[in-house]
Design an enzyme around this catalytic site. Structure first.
Site, short mmCIF file in Angstrom:
data_model
loop_
_atom_site.label_atom_id
_atom_site.label_comp_id
_atom_site.label_asym_id
_atom_site.label_seq_id
_atom_site.Cartn_x
_atom_site.Cartn_y
_atom_site.Cartn_z
CG MET A 29 -1.97 -1.12 1.17
SD MET A 29 -3.06 -1.15 2.61
CE MET A 29 -1.96 -1.87 3.83
CB CYS A 111 -1.29 0.13 -9.43
SG CYS A 111 -1.51 1.85 -8.93
N GLY A 244 -5.54 -5.84 3.21
CA GLY A 244 -4.96 -4.52 2.99
C GLY A 244 -5.34 -3.51 4.05
NE ARG A 245 -6.68 1.80 1.01
CZ ARG A 245 -5.70 1.42 0.19
NH1 ARG A 245 -5.48 0.14 -0.01
NH2 ARG A 245 -4.94 2.31 -0.41
#
Length: 353
Positions: A29, A111, A244-245
């Site tokens: 990230m 991406c 991820g987040r």
């Protein structure tokens, strides 16, 4: 308090028994998964596979190589994610990464930002499977560590399951063994990177079908996974999951990774984890690192807990000051604990009356 965290080398990664080395991964990230963040995550899980922010091949070759390649030895197993499409540059970067001690090189084909598209980096490469296959094959032939790929289920109108299988088949034929698949397509025009993480629907079944079709390859599923229960469910169909987040905003979710996904035993309290990170922060501070570069990564350690907002507010207001030291983190923790004790005392008093 110092948590047991034996340093590891690239040739001696964490032992995962019969589990795939990619069973649980943290996502690359931008501006988040730096060395300080990864060290913090390693305190939470000894077995998670950690990924760097994406580094473009040009930046690594011509830029501040020391900054891009820096990691703490405790971070193993760790993968360097590369962005690029120039075969010679990527091959040179693969050799550099291996020499630097990384355990894996991951090629970014997922991406969707305009900035990387203009340089033929990221999700746009899904339209050129032969080029990606040649990049991966050449990189693999140059190093002795795994070269993997992270991609979407498709882009724009190239979003059918048939095309996805064609893309994976091309890369598999070139020798790629590990595929990390963000289970949603990307729109290269019209959606921001943030929207591309949320708007296109998730198609976990696409990734499950890939595993069935390419049984001898490793597939890691990414996108929308926020709990270890979801991770366990996905592991019925694929080899690994990537979070991820959620791991960033609610990092304590990782504290049970070793117990629940690896049959390990490394759970610690939030307070113990933070104390260990404070010790790390002092070492880094004395080496010249500003506190706010480290403290921003631990803001979520008490997410959903009594006093968590007080903890975050104190750090946000004080860690950015020019003369701030890791004592700010200790003060934030002490104030939060005192607040909890006061609240508990008030609750007991109210119960007595």
């Amino acid at each position: 308090m110092t948590l047991e965290n034996t340093p590891k080398t690239a040739s001696n990664p964490v032992t995962t028994g019969d589990y795939s080395p990619w069973r649980f991964c943290t996502a690359p990230m931008m501006e988040w998964s730096d060395a300080h963040c990864r060290y913090f995550w390693r305190l939470l899980s000894k077995n998670a596979r950690l990924y760097t922010e994406m580094v473009t091949s040009g930046a690594l070759i011509h830029g501040d190589r020391r900054r891009f390649l820096h990691f703490n030895q405790e971070e193993h197993p760790i993968a360097l994610q590369l962005g690029g499409s120039h075969i010679a540059e990527l091959t040179e970067c693969a050799k550099i990464a291996e020499d630097a001690g990384f355990d894996e090189i991951n090629l970014n084909c997922g991406c969707p930002s305009d900035r990387v598209q203009n340089n033929k980096i990221g999700a746009c490469l899904m339209a050129e499977p032969k080029l990606v296959a040649e990049c991966l094959n050449t990189m693999q032939n140059a190093v002795n560590i795994p070269v993997t790929v992270k991609h979407r289920t498709g882009i724009d109108d190239l979003d059918s399951e048939e095309y996805l299988h064609t893309f994976v088949a091309e890369l598999a034929a070139a020798g790629c063994q590990v595929f990390i698949v963000h289970a949603r397509k990307a729109w290269l025009n019209g959606l921001s990177p943030k929207e591309n993480r949320e708007v296109p629907p998730l198609h976990y079944n696409y990734v499950h079908t890939l595993k069935k079709a390419f049984k001898d390859r490793t597939f890691v599923i990414n996108g929308g996974i926020t709990t270890l229960a979801q991770s366990q469910e996905q592991l019925n169909y694929v080899d690994g999951v990537m979070m991820g987040r959620e791991a960033y905003h609610n990092p304590f979710v990782m504290a049970e990774v070793d117990n629940q996904l690896f049959n390990g035993n490394s759970a610690h309290s939030r307070e113990d984890i933070l104390q260990a990170f404070i010790e790390y922060s002092w070492r880094q501070y004395h080496s010249g690192t500003r506190l706010h570069h480290m403290s921003r990564h631990v803001l979520g350690i008490f997410a959903g807990q009594h006093g968590g907002k007080l903890f975050r507010r104190f750090i946000s207001e004080n860690a950015c000051k020019k003369d701030a030291t890791p004592a700010v983190l200790q003060s934030a923790l002490d104030q939060m604990i005192a607040h909890r004790q006061q609240q508990h005392a008030h609750a007991l008093q109210a119960g007595e009356t």
